[in-house]
Design a protein around this motif. Structure first.
Motif, PDB file in Angstrom:
ATOM      1  N   ALA A  70       0.839  -1.201   0.000  1.00  0.00           N
ATOM      2  CA  ALA A  70       0.000   0.000   0.000  1.00  0.00           C
ATOM      3  C   ALA A  70       0.868   1.242   0.000  1.00  0.00           C
ATOM      4  N   SER A 257      -8.377  -6.616  -0.161  1.00  0.00           N
ATOM      5  CA  SER A 257      -7.419  -6.139   0.828  1.00  0.00           C
ATOM      6  C   SER A 257      -6.152  -5.691   0.115  1.00  0.00           C
ATOM      7  N   GLU A 258      -5.456  -4.709   0.686  1.00  0.00           N
ATOM      8  CA  GLU A 258      -4.318  -4.115  -0.023  1.00  0.00           C
ATOM      9  C   GLU A 258      -3.217  -5.113  -0.342  1.00  0.00           C
ATOM     10  N   VAL A 261      -3.954  -7.125  -3.896  1.00  0.00           N
ATOM     11  CA  VAL A 261      -4.230  -6.359  -5.105  1.00  0.00           C
ATOM     12  C   VAL A 261      -3.677  -7.080  -6.336  1.00  0.00           C
ATOM     13  N   GLU A 292      -8.360  -2.149  -9.157  1.00  0.00           N
ATOM     14  CA  GLU A 292      -8.424  -2.573  -7.760  1.00  0.00           C
ATOM     15  C   GLU A 292      -8.347  -1.345  -6.863  1.00  0.00           C
ATOM     16  N   GLY A 294      -8.245  -0.492  -2.841  1.00  0.00           N
ATOM     17  CA  GLY A 294      -8.064  -1.113  -1.535  1.00  0.00           C
ATOM     18  C   GLY A 294      -9.267  -0.928  -0.638  1.00  0.00           C
ATOM     19  N   ASN A 298      -6.695   2.637   0.444  1.00  0.00           N
ATOM     20  CA  ASN A 298      -5.271   2.884   0.509  1.00  0.00           C
ATOM     21  C   ASN A 298      -4.522   2.564  -0.772  1.00  0.00           C
ATOM     22  N   ASP A 299      -5.208   2.163  -1.825  1.00  0.00           N
ATOM     23  CA  ASP A 299      -4.512   1.806  -3.055  1.00  0.00           C
ATOM     24  C   ASP A 299      -5.435   2.064  -4.238  1.00  0.00           C
TER      25      ASP A 299
END
Length: 346
Positions: A70, A257-258, A261, A292, A294, A298-299
């Motif tokens: 991330a 979830s980060e 990815v 994608e 997060g 966060n991404d």
């Protein structure tokens, strides 16, 4: 003083030191280059050893993996002033894996506590299990609801850009200035074949085509894959087609979830490869984007890359990425707060 400097062999314009170390003083540090190199090497080896020790640990290793995957590009002003207090605390604790999930409650509790997942009954559910891994939560459409909310924002950003696309005339009117005291206005038409006054603002896939048809899964009322493009039961999250330019764009969204990815992108790419080949065999130029976002906001790197390829402006890309990240964060917050509810009520 100048003669003394000449006798000593020093140039006349030598700068005089402000300290009292005397002539011949050198500011070169006493530590040799070899010592510096050795110290740097020892520090690097020691740091590598610490990372190797922490990687298999349950808490530190997971945090290190998340930190690598991330990119924490936070705007602290947005976090401090735009986020509600509860959402701000939840984001920080979610990134550090310090939320009261089932495994953390069992780890922190003095007594023998064994919390179970309210959906599937898994003992000690982790944060990843709550946000992405529970089969019962998936069946109740908790994750689908979050996915659709993020998709709606991305669809709105792309559709706004598509609506702004319009053909530019070859003859652009030129308005000349009129001197003070002269009446009337003079309008001069550009001659045929003259270069256009403006350069196109974007050079993306959507640029230069003005008959795009856009469909969104769960957004468009009548969304079925056109049989002249391909015959398939798959329905990408966003589908754009232009029959005049023989182009189409497939966009598939995932909110993982980060640290998942890359795996999610690979899975989606393999799923749609056969469809891309069939579309190409029917004479259409096909572009596939796996996006994608997060689940903890966060991404958004793949989303940024996709929108840039489509031709959106920098401001529009930044706004779309911020909105997608914020939507994913808020929806995950709601999913976590309802982790003890066996029935999804929304």
């Amino acid at each position: 003083a100048r003669e003394l400097l000449n006798i000593l062999g020093c140039p006349v314009d030598t700068a005089v030191h402000s300290h009292h170390a005397g002539l011949g003083y050198s500011s070169t540090p006493q530590v040799s280059v070899t010592q510096q190199t050795a110290s740097s090497y020892i520090y690097e080896v020691d740091s590598h050893a610490l990372l190797q020790h922490a990687s298999p640990l349950q808490m530190q290793g997971e945090l290190g993996t998340l930190d690598e995957c991330a990119k924490r590009d936070w705007s602290w002003q947005r976090l401090l002033y735009d986020y509600p207090d509860g959402l701000f605390r939840w984001k920080i604790n979610a990134l550090n894996n310090s939320l009261p999930s089932g495994d953390n409650v069992r780890r922190w509790s003095v007594e023998s506590v064994a919390p179970h997942c309210a959906g599937c009954g898994t003992p000690g559910p982790t944060l990843r299990h709550i946000l992405n891994g529970c089969t019962e939560f998936l069946r109740q459409n908790r994750y689908t609801w979050r996915h659709n909310q993020v998709l709606l924002g991305i669809f709105s950003s792309i559709s706004s850009f598509v609506r702004m696309l319009s053909p530019q005339p070859d003859d652009l009117p030129f308005i000349s200035f009129v001197r003070s005291g002269e009446g009337g206005q003079r309008t001069v038409q550009c001659p045929q074949g003259a270069p256009r006054a403006r350069r196109p603002l974007s050079q993306g896939i959507l640029d230069g085509v003005f008959d795009w048809e856009m469909f969104g899964d769960g957004i468009s009322e009548s969304y079925s894959f056109p049989p002249d493009v391909a015959i398939t039961s798959l329905r990408p999250d966003i589908f754009l087609v232009s029959r005049s330019a023989r182009k189409c764009v497939l966009l598939e969204l995932t909110v993982p979830s980060e640290d998942r990815v890359l795996a999610s992108a690979d899975s989606k790419s393999r799923r749609y490869q056969a469809l891309v080949r069939e579309i190409s065999s029917n004479g259409f130029e096909c572009s596939l984007f796996t996006v994608e976002v997060g689940c903890r906001g966060n991404d958004t790197r793949s989303l940024r890359k996709c929108l840039r390829a489509l031709g959106l402006s920098k401001n529009a890309i930044n706004a779309a990425c911020r909105e997608a990240a914020y939507t994913a964060l808020r929806c995950s917050y709601v999913v976590f707060l309802s982790r003890r509810d066996p029935v999804w009520r929304l």
